[in-house]
Design a protein around this motif. Structure first.
Motif, mmCIF file in Angstrom:
data_model
loop_
_atom_site.group_PDB
_atom_site.id
_atom_site.type_symbol
_atom_site.label_atom_id
_atom_site.label_comp_id
_atom_site.label_asym_id
_atom_site.label_seq_id
_atom_site.Cartn_x
_atom_site.Cartn_y
_atom_site.Cartn_z
ATOM 1 N N UNK B 208 6.561 -0.995 -23.400
ATOM 2 C CA UNK B 208 6.668 -0.544 -22.004
ATOM 3 C C UNK B 208 7.212 -1.641 -21.104
ATOM 4 N N UNK B 209 7.821 -2.663 -21.687
ATOM 5 C CA UNK B 209 8.309 -3.798 -20.903
ATOM 6 C C UNK B 209 9.620 -4.279 -21.515
ATOM 7 N N UNK B 210 10.721 -3.658 -21.093
ATOM 8 C CA UNK B 210 11.988 -3.947 -21.770
ATOM 9 C C UNK B 210 12.471 -5.386 -21.615
ATOM 10 N N UNK B 211 12.461 -5.955 -20.392
ATOM 11 C CA UNK B 211 12.920 -7.347 -20.309
ATOM 12 C C UNK B 211 12.048 -8.296 -21.135
ATOM 13 N N UNK B 214 12.955 -8.038 -24.685
ATOM 14 C CA UNK B 214 14.212 -8.742 -24.922
ATOM 15 C C UNK B 214 13.971 -10.242 -25.118
ATOM 16 N N UNK B 215 13.154 -10.830 -24.241
ATOM 17 C CA UNK B 215 12.878 -12.263 -24.363
ATOM 18 C C UNK B 215 12.168 -12.578 -25.676
ATOM 19 N N UNK B 216 11.259 -11.683 -26.088
ATOM 20 C CA UNK B 216 10.513 -11.922 -27.330
ATOM 21 C C UNK B 216 11.428 -11.854 -28.547
#
Lengths: 348, 331
Positions: B208-211, B214-216
């Motif tokens: 539920x946390x796209x940015x 992406x960082x992960x």
């Protein structure tokens, strides 16, 4: 980011007798800085990729995603309130801009202006209702949280027929907006996402604003004791509504990053739970849950700690099953170091 | 409202008006989009029925939107009133089943991804004479619940097929991205890939946390330079992984589960290598249609065995055939 800690140039006679070291130690953010240093050393020792300078950009990006919103959330907490709708408000902002631009086939920038108006209105509504009813901010913003969560999904489905907004990736204004909110550049091997630059700017401006302006003083005053502040002529209502609207502005900004970093598509179910991360960053950074004390720089360090831990666990290559547990332990560790340092500082 | 606020509102409104007059986008937008053809056909003349579709979906998830579309299409054709509800929490979903029993529906279609929580209430429904179908999750447990049919894919087999595919593509090291920690179906997919492929490492992210996702993924690819394939378990995460690989300066390719409009585009232009489609539309459609067939003709689709809706591989070779349906939101 630590460079924004400055000593006042007009010296107050009550602090001029204390040494620079003691004054530094009594700042709210100092504990979190020590915590950050501990976490940094820990991961630098255990995770080889963490030491790679090229990966700094990734860690800072992880931190900035929380850090930008932690700025207004910290201000609001110092002002004695908190906002549970901040996480979904980001999604609302992204969706509003995308849906408006798409539905009316207009330039994306126009959608963004409408979205800004909506985000500020949500903040103003929170503040106004809070002041009007005298209810705790927990209840008021919990209500807004559910309203926005429902509206995000319902309106998205009504307009696009699906639960993700239609892409605005090929529309006018997208590339210029993308450049402002979601572009990146190379800086000596490090890939810097532009939101990191914005984050640093926001922290610097907000820290200056909080420490050097009259309104900054008012924020501390209304958070410490609203009745006393009102008695000495602080416009409590204006300050609080203004703080909620500041949250609205930053939610809009973060929402724009969300929209433009994802090719112009926003999933309507996103953002739930993020409000707690913003609050965690502010608290780890030294803001009191009861208001009247804290700092913007501290909240930035809190976000940095969260970013370092979140990605540090991955860089260390630990078994992913343990991810959340590691995260919790590290955050507690940082908070406890923070507490110990603050106690030591106060004891002097 | 104080004076400056009024001024701000007025200024904002004026800006919007001025901009609206001359800010039409020359490309994209609703005007640019052609309406997909509407569905025609007749509606069954069987008595009006009420069927509940109860899933474990989080609100606002594209995959479940496609499931619901399929169910709605079947309901429309069969003269059924469809009641959709969902709760990602096991106890909450079980309670929704109870609510459906209480409101005396004629049939229930339910996911059993949290079998221990939901099955007791499914048994109650069966005991009350309400036919139940299971979709998407619960391949191992649906028979014990007394349901009349199962429509979904065997996640382990889907994973194994993906493992074989990766082997054929010459992959060496695979990162399997789990977007809901502790979800049995997702774990089974990664395990299936591991069964056939071997060098697989799981990575947990917050779906539920796209940015943040992406960082992960970026940091994982920076940490493990040997990884040459990232397999995402839903379309949104896959598109995020594309960006993450770019950020990490990694040449890792992306494979994915599930389809969407954006995914179809990505497969077509080659940024995503392949997608494993379990045909969610079909799951929703069949789960509802099976109830109607059972009520009106005593049929059981699958004849007492599970009906598999996947895995079907979609890549550059067959994307043309799927694309228009994905764009219309039914694939």
């Amino acid at each position: 980011m630590a460079s924004t800690i400055t000593t006042p140039d007009t010296v107050d006679d009550r602090v001029s007798t204390r040494s620079v070291g003691v004054r530094l130690l009594s700042r709210p953010e100092i504990g979190s800085l020590v915590g950050a240093a501990v976490i940094l050393l820990f991961f630098a020792a255990t995770a080889a990729p963490f030491r790679d300078i090229n990966n700094v950009g990734t860690i800072l990006y992880g931190a900035a995603l929380i850090g930008v919103m932690a700025v207004p959330v910290a201000l609001l907490m110092i002002g004695g309130e908190f906002d549970l709708s901040a996480g979904v408000a980001v999604t609302t902002a992204g969706l509003t801009a995308g849906i408006f631009a798409y539905q009316f086939s207009v330039n994306v920038w126009l959608g963004m202006v409408v979205s800004l108006a909506v985000a500020l209105a949500v903040g103003a509504f929170n503040g106004w209702l809070l002041m009007r009813t005298g209810l705790p901010s927990f209840l008021v913003t919990l209500g807004t949280f559910f309203i926005l969560q429902g509206l995000n999904i319902a309106v998205t489905r009504l307009t696009s027929g699906a639960v993700a907004s239609n892409s605005v990736g090929d529309m006018d204004g997208f590339s210029s907006a993308h450049a402002v909110f979601a572009s990146q550049f190379k800086l000596g091997g490090i890939t810097v996402k532009i939101i990191i630059v914005w984050w640093i700017v926001f922290v610097a401006v907000a820290a200056w604003f909080l420490l050097r302006t009259k309104v900054g003083n008012w924020i501390f005053a209304v958070g410490g004791d609203a009745a006393a502040a009102r008695a000495v002529g602080v416009p409590v209502k204006k300050v609080k509504i203004g703080l909620f609207m500041t949250v609205g502005f930053f939610a809009w900004f973060t929402g724009m990053h969300l929209l433009f970093a994802q090719n112009g598509v926003v999933q309507s179910g996103e953002g739930v739970g993020k409000e707690f991360l913003y609050i965690i960053a502010a608290v780890v950074g030294g803001c009191l849950l009861t208001g009247g004390y804290g700092s913007v720089v501290g909240a930035a360090v809190g976000a940095l700690i969260f970013g370092m831990v979140q990605l540090g666990v991955v860089y260390a290559g630990w078994n992913p099953d343990w991810f959340k547990a590691f995260l919790g332990v590290m955050l507690l560790l940082a908070t406890i170091v923070n507490l110990v340092v603050k106690k030591k500082a106060e004891a002097r | 409202m104080v004076r400056w606020q009024k001024k701000a509102v007025a200024a904002g409104a004026a800006l919007v008006l001025v901009a609206a007059l001359g800010a039409c986008s020359s490309s994209g937008g609703k005007k640019d989009e052609e309406k997909a053809g509407g569905s025609g056909g007749n509606v069954a003349n069987t008595p009006r029925m009420k069927v509940a579709l109860i899933t474990h979906s989080k609100p606002g998830d594209t995959f479940w939107d496609i499931v619901r579309r399929g169910a709605e299409a079947a309901a429309q054709k069969d003269n059924i009133e469809l009641q959709y509800s969902s709760d990602p929490d096991g106890a909450g979903q079980a309670n929704l089943v109870q609510t459906a029993i209480d409101s005396k529906v004629d049939g229930i279609a339910v996911t059993l991804n949290k079998p221990d929580a939901v099955i007791p209430n499914v048994k109650k429904a069966v005991a009350a004479g309400i036919p139940v179908t299971v979709l998407n999750g619960g391949l191992d447990t649906w028979k014990t619940s007394g349901a009349i049919g199962y429509f979904g894919q065997d996640e382990r087999i889907a994973g194994q097929a993906t493992g074989e595919k990766l082997k054929a593509l010459g992959a060496k090291k695979v990162i399997c991205v789990i977007h809901e920690q502790g979800n049995v179906s997702l774990e089974a997919r990664c395990q299936g890939i591991k069964d056939k492929f071997g060098a697989v490492e799981n990575l947990n992210v917050d779906g539920a946390d796209q940015p943040g996702t992406q960082a992960t993924i970026t940091s994982k690819l920076q940490q493990d330079k040997t990884a040459d394939y990232v397999v995402a378990l839903n379309a949104g995460v896959a598109l995020t992984a594309v960006q993450a690989a770019k950020d990490a300066g990694s040449s890792a390719k992306i494979g994915s589960f599930d389809m969407s409009k954006e995914m179809a585009k990505a497969v077509k232009d080659g940024t995503v290598d392949f997608a494993v489609d379990q045909q969610p539309y079909l799951q929703g459609y069949l789960a509802v249609d099976a109830i109607w067939l059972n009520k009106t003709n005593g049929d059981t689709i699958g004849g007492g065995e599970a009906t598999l809706t996947g895995p079907a591989f979609i890549d550059k070779t067959n994307i043309e055939a799927v694309e228009k349906y994905a764009t219309a939101g039914t694939r």
